[in-house]
Design a protein around this motif. Structure first.
Motif, PDB file in Angstrom:
ATOM      1  N   UNK A  12       0.821  -1.215   0.000  1.00 48.17           N
ATOM      2  CA  UNK A  12       0.000   0.000   0.000  1.00 48.17           C
ATOM      3  C   UNK A  12       0.852   1.260   0.000  1.00 48.17           C
ATOM      4  N   UNK A  13       2.116   1.158   0.401  1.00 48.19           N
ATOM      5  CA  UNK A  13       2.983   2.336   0.361  1.00 48.19           C
ATOM      6  C   UNK A  13       3.543   2.594  -1.041  1.00 48.19           C
ATOM      7  N   UNK A  14       3.321   1.659  -1.970  1.00 49.04           N
ATOM      8  CA  UNK A  14       3.798   1.861  -3.338  1.00 49.04           C
ATOM      9  C   UNK A  14       3.014   3.013  -3.969  1.00 49.04           C
ATOM     10  N   UNK A  15       3.732   4.037  -4.356  1.00 50.66           N
ATOM     11  CA  UNK A  15       3.114   5.224  -4.945  1.00 50.66           C
ATOM     12  C   UNK A  15       2.643   4.896  -6.357  1.00 50.66           C
ATOM     13  N   UNK A  16       1.419   5.283  -6.719  1.00 56.02           N
ATOM     14  CA  UNK A  16       0.925   4.977  -8.066  1.00 56.02           C
ATOM     15  C   UNK A  16       1.842   5.514  -9.166  1.00 56.02           C
ATOM     16  N   UNK A  17       1.958   4.729 -10.238  1.00 58.71           N
ATOM     17  CA  UNK A  17       2.741   5.170 -11.393  1.00 58.71           C
ATOM     18  C   UNK A  17       2.073   6.396 -12.002  1.00 58.71           C
ATOM     19  N   UNK A  18       2.805   7.142 -12.740  1.00 54.53           N
ATOM     20  CA  UNK A  18       2.297   8.339 -13.424  1.00 54.53           C
ATOM     21  C   UNK A  18       1.743   9.374 -12.446  1.00 54.53           C
ATOM     22  N   UNK A  19       2.343   9.447 -11.246  1.00 53.22           N
ATOM     23  CA  UNK A  19       1.852  10.434 -10.283  1.00 53.22           C
ATOM     24  C   UNK A  19       2.840  11.575 -10.074  1.00 53.22           C
ATOM     25  N   UNK A  20       3.768  11.715 -11.013  1.00 53.16           N
ATOM     26  CA  UNK A  20       4.693  12.833 -10.931  1.00 53.16           C
ATOM     27  C   UNK A  20       5.910  12.529 -10.083  1.00 53.16           C
ATOM     28  N   UNK A  21       6.625  13.597  -9.730  1.00 54.57           N
ATOM     29  CA  UNK A  21       7.853  13.470  -8.942  1.00 54.57           C
ATOM     30  C   UNK A  21       7.840  14.518  -7.850  1.00 54.57           C
ATOM     31  N   UNK A  22       8.780  14.382  -6.940  1.00 54.08           N
ATOM     32  CA  UNK A  22       8.955  15.360  -5.873  1.00 54.08           C
ATOM     33  C   UNK A  22       7.914  15.241  -4.769  1.00 54.08           C
ATOM     34  N   UNK A  23       7.946  16.204  -3.872  1.00 52.49           N
ATOM     35  CA  UNK A  23       7.006  16.240  -2.752  1.00 52.49           C
ATOM     36  C   UNK A  23       5.614  16.481  -3.295  1.00 52.49           C
ATOM     37  N   UNK A  24       4.672  15.617  -2.881  1.00 55.98           N
ATOM     38  CA  UNK A  24       3.318  15.741  -3.406  1.00 55.98           C
ATOM     39  C   UNK A  24       2.337  14.904  -2.590  1.00 55.98           C
ATOM     40  N   UNK A  25       1.062  15.272  -2.739  1.00 54.56           N
ATOM     41  CA  UNK A  25      -0.039  14.469  -2.226  1.00 54.56           C
ATOM     42  C   UNK A  25      -0.607  13.766  -3.455  1.00 54.56           C
TER      43      UNK A  25
END
Length: 194
Positions: free
Chosen positions: A68-81
């Motif tokens: 669940x901690x895997x960040x979705x692909x195509x969600x950009x880079x850097x600090x973000x929600x």
């Protein structure tokens, strides 16, 4: 004297018949087991599938549970929600691209289209468009004149929005709201994925 001969003769016949019967049953049992379908064939027959050959199709390893901690692909880079509409989940992602926290949310009746936004304003405690007192409101978009933002109900509940009204509050539990409030200051990127 005659009686004992008859008795011995009868017992020999009975013993012979018993032995023959046992041999016949054993032979029939062997034939049945030799022609019986394997457990794999029985299972496949019940499911309508062709049985798998173990030598060519070894059993598959159980699927690994999703991280669940895997960040979705195509969600950009850097600090973000990152907010996934399909998964109804938010990730707080640090500058190294690692999620520091993730949690489930309850979407509003009006959802933002996938894209990149930024936190535009925040409010400590207000009354939401659904009449519920909410805290840690983090607004990042406006859709059809409805402000969209994250918030937590002060009473700790996550009420289901009335589908007949247009609301933009994406609700979460209070501890998650606290974490998001600390993380998502004005200007922080919010990426909405399908």
């Amino acid at each position: 004297m005659r009686w004992s001969k008859v008795a011995r003769s009868s017992s020999g016949i009975v013993a012979g018949l018993t032995a023959a019967a046992v041999a016949a049953v054993a032979f029939l049992a062997y034939q049945a087991s030799a022609n019986a379908p394997s457990p794999d064939r029985l299972a496949a027959a019940g499911s309508g599938k062709k049985p798998a050959a173990h030598a060519t199709n070894p059993p598959k390893a159980p699927a690994k549970p999703k991280d669940v901690l895997a960040v979705p692909a195509q969600s950009g880079t850097g600090t973000r929600v990152v907010y996934s509409l399909a998964e109804r989940r938010v990730w707080l992602v640090n500058g190294a691209g690692k999620a520091t926290r993730t949690f489930q949310v309850a979407p509003s009746t009006v959802s933002p289209p996938p894209g990149t936004y930024a936190v535009g304003s925040r409010s400590g405690v207000i009354t939401g468009s659904d009449g519920v007192e909410v805290e840690h409101v983090v607004r990042f978009a406006t859709v059809e004149g409805v402000p969209i933002g994250f918030s937590a109900a002060v009473d700790g509940t996550i009420p289901s929005p009335d589908p007949k009204s247009k609301t933009g509050g994406v609700r979460m539990l209070r501890p998650d709201g606290d974490a998001l409030w600390s993380f998502a200051t004005v200007g922080v990127k919010v990426v909405v994925v399908p």
